[in-house]
Scaffold this motif. Structure first.
Motif, PDB file in Angstrom:
ATOM      1  N   PHE A   1     -62.075 -19.475  43.366  1.00 21.44           N
ATOM      2  CA  PHE A   1     -62.536 -18.145  43.706  1.00 21.44           C
ATOM      3  C   PHE A   1     -63.986 -18.146  44.206  1.00 21.44           C
ATOM      4  CE2 PHE A   1     -58.961 -17.392  40.933  1.00 21.44           C
ATOM      5  CZ  PHE A   1     -58.301 -16.358  41.577  1.00 21.44           C
ATOM      6  N   ASP A   2     -64.607 -19.310  44.221  1.00 20.80           N
ATOM      7  CA  ASP A   2     -65.946 -19.426  44.794  1.00 20.80           C
ATOM      8  C   ASP A   2     -65.778 -19.575  46.302  1.00 20.80           C
ATOM      9  OD1 ASP A   2     -68.620 -19.677  45.160  1.00 20.80           O
ATOM     10  OD2 ASP A   2     -68.810 -21.677  44.287  1.00 20.80           O
ATOM     11  N   PHE A   3     -65.710 -18.452  46.982  1.00 18.83           N
ATOM     12  CA  PHE A   3     -65.311 -18.429  48.387  1.00 18.83           C
ATOM     13  C   PHE A   3     -66.261 -19.285  49.231  1.00 18.83           C
ATOM     14  CE2 PHE A   3     -64.211 -16.661  52.492  1.00 18.83           C
ATOM     15  CZ  PHE A   3     -62.848 -16.438  52.349  1.00 18.83           C
ATOM     16  N   PRO A   4     -65.719 -20.201  50.063  1.00 16.34           N
ATOM     17  CA  PRO A   4     -66.575 -21.114  50.831  1.00 16.34           C
ATOM     18  C   PRO A   4     -67.265 -20.427  52.007  1.00 16.34           C
ATOM     19  CG  PRO A   4     -64.267 -21.477  51.380  1.00 16.34           C
ATOM     20  CD  PRO A   4     -64.283 -20.483  50.247  1.00 16.34           C
ATOM     21  N   GLU A   5     -68.373 -21.010  52.427  1.00 19.67           N
ATOM     22  CA  GLU A   5     -69.110 -20.474  53.577  1.00 19.67           C
ATOM     23  C   GLU A   5     -68.296 -20.639  54.859  1.00 19.67           C
ATOM     24  OE1 GLU A   5     -73.355 -21.178  55.962  1.00 19.67           O
ATOM     25  OE2 GLU A   5     -72.895 -22.304  54.132  1.00 19.67           O
ATOM     26  N   LYS A   6     -67.653 -21.782  54.999  1.00 21.39           N
ATOM     27  CA  LYS A   6     -66.794 -22.012  56.164  1.00 21.39           C
ATOM     28  C   LYS A   6     -65.575 -22.809  55.726  1.00 21.39           C
ATOM     29  CE  LYS A   6     -69.374 -26.117  57.771  1.00 21.39           C
ATOM     30  NZ  LYS A   6     -70.547 -26.017  56.898  1.00 21.39           N
ATOM     31  N   ILE A   7     -64.521 -22.697  56.533  1.00 20.63           N
ATOM     32  CA  ILE A   7     -63.259 -23.353  56.216  1.00 20.63           C
ATOM     33  C   ILE A   7     -62.827 -24.154  57.433  1.00 20.63           C
ATOM     34  CG2 ILE A   7     -60.835 -22.999  55.589  1.00 20.63           C
ATOM     35  CD1 ILE A   7     -61.797 -20.176  54.534  1.00 20.63           C
ATOM     36  N   TYR A   8     -62.605 -25.456  57.260  1.00 21.87           N
ATOM     37  CA  TYR A   8     -62.147 -26.295  58.369  1.00 21.87           C
ATOM     38  C   TYR A   8     -60.656 -26.081  58.600  1.00 21.87           C
ATOM     39  CZ  TYR A   8     -66.537 -28.904  58.447  1.00 21.87           C
ATOM     40  OH  TYR A   8     -67.849 -29.260  58.581  1.00 21.87           O
ATOM     41  N   LEU A   9     -60.272 -25.939  59.865  1.00 19.73           N
ATOM     42  CA  LEU A   9     -58.869 -25.795  60.224  1.00 19.73           C
ATOM     43  C   LEU A   9     -58.257 -27.119  60.677  1.00 19.73           C
ATOM     44  CD1 LEU A   9     -58.770 -22.371  62.115  1.00 19.73           C
ATOM     45  CD2 LEU A   9     -58.505 -22.856  59.682  1.00 19.73           C
ATOM     46  N   THR A  10     -59.065 -28.142  60.765  1.00 21.28           N
ATOM     47  CA  THR A  10     -58.580 -29.481  61.093  1.00 21.28           C
ATOM     48  C   THR A  10     -58.512 -30.301  59.819  1.00 21.28           C
ATOM     49  OG1 THR A  10     -60.859 -30.078  61.627  1.00 21.28           O
ATOM     50  CG2 THR A  10     -59.430 -29.418  63.462  1.00 21.28           C
ATOM     51  N   GLU A  11     -58.165 -31.580  59.946  1.00 21.80           N
ATOM     52  CA  GLU A  11     -58.017 -32.424  58.762  1.00 21.80           C
ATOM     53  C   GLU A  11     -59.356 -32.734  58.096  1.00 21.80           C
ATOM     54  OE1 GLU A  11     -58.335 -34.992  62.418  1.00 21.80           O
ATOM     55  OE2 GLU A  11     -57.148 -33.251  61.805  1.00 21.80           O
ATOM     56  N   ARG A  12     -60.438 -32.360  58.740  1.00 20.07           N
ATOM     57  CA  ARG A  12     -61.764 -32.566  58.168  1.00 20.07           C
ATOM     58  C   ARG A  12     -61.948 -31.675  56.940  1.00 20.07           C
ATOM     59  NH1 ARG A  12     -67.168 -32.076  61.930  1.00 20.07           N
ATOM     60  NH2 ARG A  12     -68.769 -32.209  60.302  1.00 20.07           N
ATOM     61  N   GLY A  13     -62.758 -32.085  56.017  1.00 20.54           N
ATOM     62  CA  GLY A  13     -63.000 -31.296  54.814  1.00 20.54           C
ATOM     63  C   GLY A  13     -62.298 -31.894  53.610  1.00 20.54           C
ATOM     64  N   ASN A  14     -62.336 -31.162  52.506  1.00 20.57           N
ATOM     65  CA  ASN A  14     -61.763 -31.657  51.254  1.00 20.57           C
ATOM     66  C   ASN A  14     -60.536 -30.842  50.868  1.00 20.57           C
ATOM     67  OD1 ASN A  14     -62.797 -29.231  50.301  1.00 20.57           O
ATOM     68  ND2 ASN A  14     -64.638 -30.175  49.443  1.00 20.57           N
ATOM     69  N   GLU A  15     -60.093 -31.027  49.604  1.00 22.21           N
ATOM     70  CA  GLU A  15     -58.884 -30.327  49.163  1.00 22.21           C
ATOM     71  C   GLU A  15     -59.076 -28.814  49.135  1.00 22.21           C
ATOM     72  OE1 GLU A  15     -61.346 -31.421  45.605  1.00 22.21           O
ATOM     73  OE2 GLU A  15     -60.506 -32.521  47.308  1.00 22.21           O
TER      74      GLU A  15
ATOM     75  N   CYS B   1     -63.859 -24.693  62.641  1.00 19.47           N
ATOM     76  CA  CYS B   1     -64.002 -24.026  61.342  1.00 19.47           C
ATOM     77  C   CYS B   1     -64.010 -22.515  61.559  1.00 19.47           C
ATOM     78  CB  CYS B   1     -65.272 -24.476  60.617  1.00 19.47           C
ATOM     79  SG  CYS B   1     -66.802 -23.863  61.346  1.00 19.47           S
ATOM     80  N   ILE B   2     -63.685 -21.773  60.502  1.00 14.92           N
ATOM     81  CA  ILE B   2     -63.715 -20.315  60.573  1.00 14.92           C
ATOM     82  C   ILE B   2     -64.633 -19.781  59.488  1.00 14.92           C
ATOM     83  CG2 ILE B   2     -61.435 -20.059  61.612  1.00 14.92           C
ATOM     84  CD1 ILE B   2     -60.350 -19.421  58.800  1.00 14.92           C
ATOM     85  N   LYS B   3     -65.126 -18.561  59.707  1.00 15.94           N
ATOM     86  CA  LYS B   3     -65.972 -17.893  58.730  1.00 15.94           C
ATOM     87  C   LYS B   3     -65.493 -16.456  58.563  1.00 15.94           C
ATOM     88  CE  LYS B   3     -70.148 -20.587  59.786  1.00 15.94           C
ATOM     89  NZ  LYS B   3     -71.566 -20.532  60.232  1.00 15.94           N
ATOM     90  N   PHE B   4     -65.603 -15.961  57.346  1.00 17.17           N
ATOM     91  CA  PHE B   4     -65.240 -14.582  57.034  1.00 17.17           C
ATOM     92  C   PHE B   4     -66.520 -13.776  56.814  1.00 17.17           C
ATOM     93  CE2 PHE B   4     -61.386 -16.809  56.186  1.00 17.17           C
ATOM     94  CZ  PHE B   4     -60.349 -15.890  56.247  1.00 17.17           C
ATOM     95  N   THR B   5     -66.660 -12.682  57.544  1.00 15.33           N
ATOM     96  CA  THR B   5     -67.813 -11.801  57.351  1.00 15.33           C
ATOM     97  C   THR B   5     -67.338 -10.364  57.182  1.00 15.33           C
ATOM     98  OG1 THR B   5     -68.089 -11.525  59.745  1.00 15.33           O
ATOM     99  CG2 THR B   5     -69.381 -13.259  58.691  1.00 15.33           C
ATOM    100  N   ILE B   6     -68.195  -9.559  56.569  1.00 14.22           N
ATOM    101  CA  ILE B   6     -67.906  -8.136  56.389  1.00 14.22           C
ATOM    102  C   ILE B   6     -68.802  -7.363  57.352  1.00 14.22           C
ATOM    103  CG2 ILE B   6     -67.893  -6.210  54.782  1.00 14.22           C
ATOM    104  CD1 ILE B   6     -67.790  -8.330  52.539  1.00 14.22           C
ATOM    105  N   LYS B   7     -68.185  -6.547  58.179  1.00 15.24           N
ATOM    106  CA  LYS B   7     -68.929  -5.713  59.114  1.00 15.24           C
ATOM    107  C   LYS B   7     -68.982  -4.297  58.575  1.00 15.24           C
ATOM    108  CE  LYS B   7     -69.060  -4.166  63.925  1.00 15.24           C
ATOM    109  NZ  LYS B   7     -68.344  -4.129  65.228  1.00 15.24           N
ATOM    110  N   ASP B   8     -70.190  -3.778  58.431  1.00 16.63           N
ATOM    111  CA  ASP B   8     -70.397  -2.414  57.939  1.00 16.63           C
ATOM    112  C   ASP B   8     -71.332  -1.731  58.925  1.00 16.63           C
ATOM    113  OD1 ASP B   8     -70.683  -0.074  56.588  1.00 16.63           O
ATOM    114  OD2 ASP B   8     -71.569  -0.925  54.783  1.00 16.63           O
TER     115      ASP B   8
END
Length: 631
Positions: free
Chosen positions: A187-201, A315-322
Motif C-alpha cells: 500500500f506504499d504507492f510507488p512514485e513510478k511503475i515500470y511497464l517493461t520487465e525492468r524493476g522488481n516484484e 514507466c507510468i505515474k499517477f497524479t491527482i489533478k485538482d
C-alpha cells in the motif's frame, strides 16, 4: 466454487488449526482478531499458499505458484531438524454449474467420462511439502475426493488411474478461486511503475494492477500490445539520443496518450466514485491523471551489472489533478494512498480478463485511516465479496469490527493454553511453545471468558454508549451496563417511546450523579436492585444526598418479585440465550450481558417470548410513570 474450510499443519508457528469459512451471516467477509504477534499474518500466509495468484505470490518471496517459499514454512524451532510434512488442505463447495463445466472439459479435452452422481459437491485438496532434517524433499498436490470414470468403449464405472486422477485434479483446481494476499507494504504507492520487465516484484505487481484498469475499460487494450510494442518497435530500437529525436513527434506517442487518457478516466470514475459513496465527500473537479515516460533501456548482464540497451523502457505515474494543481499520489496522505491502492486492488482486480473468483486477504487494512474512515470502509467489504468472491482480513482495531459478522470472526492466539497477557512474557516465548490457533469468536469466549485481551477490540466495538445529551434529559440511572443493555433491547423490541438510560458502575457508585441531581436540579430516576445491597444503598442515597423518595426506586417496587434485571428472562428467554451463545449450562450474568450487547450492536432485536416482553413492558411503564410524575 467457494472455499469453506482450510486445515493448516506445521506451517511456521501453526501446529494444527482449522479455519471454518462457512458464511453464516450472509456476507463472505471474515475477520481475524488478536494481539500483535499472535499469528494473524501467519494464518493469512498459510491460506494464501494454497492457490496464490501470480502477482501476490512473488510479493511474499515465492515463485509464481508457491506463495511463501517452501524452506520458510517449517516450524521455526525445528528449522534444521524438522522431519515431516507441512500441509494446507482446502475444502470447497462445488455448484452444479461448476460440475457441468468440469465434466465437459474432461470429456472434450481428455475423452474421460465422469459418473456425475459420484462427483462430490464438496471437494478437498491437499498441498503438502515433505522435509527431512529441515531440508525440503518433495511437493505433493492431491485431490482427496475422486469420482468414478470410464473411457470410450468401457461400460463399467471404475476408479481413475493415477494419470486420470491428475487430469481431474488439475481441471477441478482450475475452477477454484485464486487467493490474493496483500501485505501492508504494497500500500506504499510507488512514485513510478515500470511497464517493461525492468524493476522488481513490486513493479510487476502494480503492472498487473494497471492491466486490470485496461481490462476494466473493456476496449481490449493491453500493456504489451498498445504501449510497450509501440516504444520498442523496430524503428525505435535505436540509441537513446536517437530515440528521443524520433519520439518527440512520433505518431505512436499520440496513440499511447489515448490509452492513458482512457485509463485515467476509468480510474477517476471508479476511485472517486467509491470515495463519494463511502465517505460522502464530493470529489467534483478532481481527477486521476496517468502519464507515461520512455526511459533509457537497461538490462543486467550475466554478472548482474546494468548495461545499456537499445530496447527502451516505459514507466507510468499517477497524479491527482485538482483544477490547475497536480499532486503525485505518493505525495498524498497515508490514508489516501492506502484507499487509492485498495481500490486498485479490489475494484479493478475482479475485472481481470479470464479471472477466476477471488479470495482477498488483507493484513491490517486501513490502519492509516482515521477511525470514522475505518468504520465506513468495512461497509464496502460485502460489495467486494459478492458472488463467489470472499474477503478475509486481520485487525486489532475495534473500528474494523462489524457486529453483524461476529459468527464468522476468529480470535487468533499463539499458544494452546492461551498465554499470559504480559507483553514481556509474550516477547520471551520460546518458538517451541508456539501453537497458533484461530477459534471462532463465540467458541473462544465460551472456553476462555477471562482472556479478554484477545477479544477486547470486539468488546470495545459492542459497547452501546448512551448519548452524551441524555444527561440533560429526564433520565433513568441504572446500576450497570447489563441493566442498560437489557432495557435498551426491551425498548427496541416493544417499540416503546424511548427512555434516556444511563448505566452506572454499580450500586455503590451513584454518589456523583446523586450530587448532580440535587445540585443541578436534574430530572433523574435512580433504579437499584432489590437485593440486600441495593436496598441498603437506596436508604443511604436518600439520607446522605437528599434524593426525594419518588426519584429512587428498587426493581421490586416496579415489578413484584423482581430482584435483579436478569430476572426479566424467563425459561423461554434463557433458552434462546443458550442457543444463541452455543452453551448448554444456565447462562451467567456476563453471558447474558454479551448476548444483549451483540444483539443490539448488530441490530438483531427479535422476540424472546411473551414472558420477557410482558415483564419488560411492566418495568418500563413503571419507570416512565415514576420519571414523569410531578415531584
Amino acid at each position: 466454487m467457494k472455499y469453506t474450510k482450510f486445515r493448516i499443519k506445521n506451517f511456521k508457528g501453526i501446529k494444527d488449526t482449522t479455519i471454518d469459512l462457512q458464511s453464516i451471516a450472509g456476507a463472505s467477509v471474515f475477520a481475524f482478531v488478536g494481539l500483535n504477534e499472535s499469528g494473524k499474518t501467519t494464518i493469512l500466509e498459510a491460506i494464501h499458499s494454497f492457490a496464490p495468484d501470480t502477482a501476490t505470490s512473488e510479493l511474499v518471496g515465492g515463485d509464481e505458484e508457491s506463495g511463501v517459499p517452501y524452506n520458510e514454512r517449517v516450524p521455526r524451532h525445528q528449522l534444521s531438524s524438522f522431519t515431516g510434512d507441512v500441509s494446507v488442505s482446502a475444502t470447497l463447495d462445488v455448484d452444479k454449474t461448476d460440475i457441468s463445466r468440469i465434466l465437459k472439459a474432461l470429456l472434450d479435452g481428455r475423452g474421460l467420462t465422469v459418473d456425475e452422481p459420484t462427483f462430490p459437491t464438496e471437494v478437498i485438496f491437499e498441498r503438502k511439502q515433505h522435509f527431512e532434517n529441515g531440508d525440503y524433499q518433495e511437493n505433493y498436490f492431491t485431490l482427496l475426493t475422486q469420482p468414478k470414470v470410464r473411457t470410450k468403449g468401457q461400460r463399467k464405472w471404475r476408479e481413475p488411474t493415477q494419470e486420470e486422477a491428475e487430469y481431474i485434479r488439475d481441471e477441478v483446481y482450475w475452477h477454484t478461486p485464486d487467493i490474493a494476499y496483500f501485505p501492508t507494504f504494497v500500500f506504499d504507492f510507488p512514485e513510478k511503475i515500470y511497464l517493461t520487465e525492468r524493476g522488481n516484484e513490486l513493479d510487476r505487481f502494480y503492472r498487473g494492477s494497471f492491466q486490470d484498469i485496461l481490462d476494466y475499460d473493456g476496449k481490449g487494450y493491453t500493456i504489451d500490445k498498445d504501449i510497450v510494442r509501440r516504444v520498442r518497435s523496430e524503428t525505435m530500437t535505436v540509441s537513446w539520443l536517437r530515440f528521443l529525436a524520433l519520439w518527440s513527434n512520433h505518431d505512436e506517442r499520440k496513440k499511447i496518450d489515448h490509452v492513458m487518457d482512457r485509463a485515467s478516466a476509468t480510474v477517476t470514475k471508479v476511485v472517486f466514485g467509491r470515495w463519494n459513496k463511502i465517505f460522502g465527500e464530493d470529489a467534483k473537479g478532481k481527477e486521476i491523471v496517468i502519464t507515461f515516460d520512455p526511459m533509457k533501456g537497461e538490462k543486467k548482464d550475466q554478472n548482474g551489472n546494468l548495461i545499456e540497451t537499445n530496447q527502451h523502457d516505459v514507466c507510468i505515474k499517477f497524479t491527482i489533478k485538482d483544477g490547475t494543481r497536480r499532486f503525485a499520489v505518493n505525495d498524498r496522505s497515508l490514508g489516501f494512498r492506502w484507499f487509492f491502492a485498495f481500490m486498485l486492488f479490489t475494484q479493478f482486480r475482479v475485472a481481470r480478463a479470464g479471472s477466476r473468483p477471488l479470495l482477498f486477504l488483507f493484513d491490517e487494512p486501513a490502519s492509516n485511516l482515521h477511525s470514522a474512515a475505518q468504520q465506513k470502509l468495512i461497509e464496502c467489504f460485502p460489495e467486494i465479496a459478492k458472488g463467489q468472491n470472499a474477503l478475509a482480513y486481520t485487525t486489532h482495531s475495534h473500528y474494523m469490527i462489524e457486529p453483524k459478522w461476529l459468527e464468522q470472526t476468529f480470535i487468533v492466539t499463539n499458544r494452546a493454553d492461551t498465554p499470559t497477557e504480559s507483553i514481556l512474557d509474550a516477547v520471551s516465548l520460546d518458538d517451541e511453545s508456539l501453537d497458533i490457533k484461530a477459534t471462532l469468536y463465540r467458541a473462544f469466549v465460551n472456553d476462555h471468558p477471562s482472556q479478554t485481551s484477545y477479544f477486547q477490540p470486539i468488546l470495545d466495538r459492542l459497547q452501546v454508549v448512551p448519548s452524551r445529551f441524555d444527561i440533560w434529559a429526564a433520565s433513568v440511572v441504572l446500576e450497570g451496563r447489563s441493566d442498560y443493555y437489557i432495557l435498551r433491547y426491551a425498548l427496541k423490541l416493544l417499540r416503546t417511546k424511548d427512555l434516556a438510560l444511563l448505566p452506572g458502575m454499580g450500586a455503590t457508585t451513584f454518589g456523583a450523579l446523586a450530587a448532580m441531581h440535587v445540585g443541578w436540579n436534574l430530572n433523574f430516576l435512580f433504579i437499584l436492585d432489590s437485593d440486600v445491597q441495593g436496598l441498603e444503598q437506596k436508604k443511604r442515597y436518600v439520607a446522605e444526598y437528599g434524593i426525594p423518595q419518588n426519584r429512587i426506586m428498587s426493581l421490586g417496587e416496579a415489578v413484584s418479585g423482581l430482584k435483579q434485571i436478569e430476572d426479566l428472562l424467563d425459561d423461554e428467554a434463557r433458552a434462546t440465550v443458550r442457543q444463541e451463545l452455543g452453551i448448554s449450562a444456565e447462562p451467567t450474568k456476563a453471558q447474558i450481558k454479551r448476548f444483549f450487547q451483540e444483539r443490539l450492536a448488530s441490530e438483531q432485536v427479535k422476540s424472546l417470548g411473551l414472558g420477557f416482553a410482558a415483564s419488560a413492558k411492566e418495568l418500563l411503564e413503571a419507570m416512565s410513570d415514576r420519571l414523569n410524575a410531578k415531584a
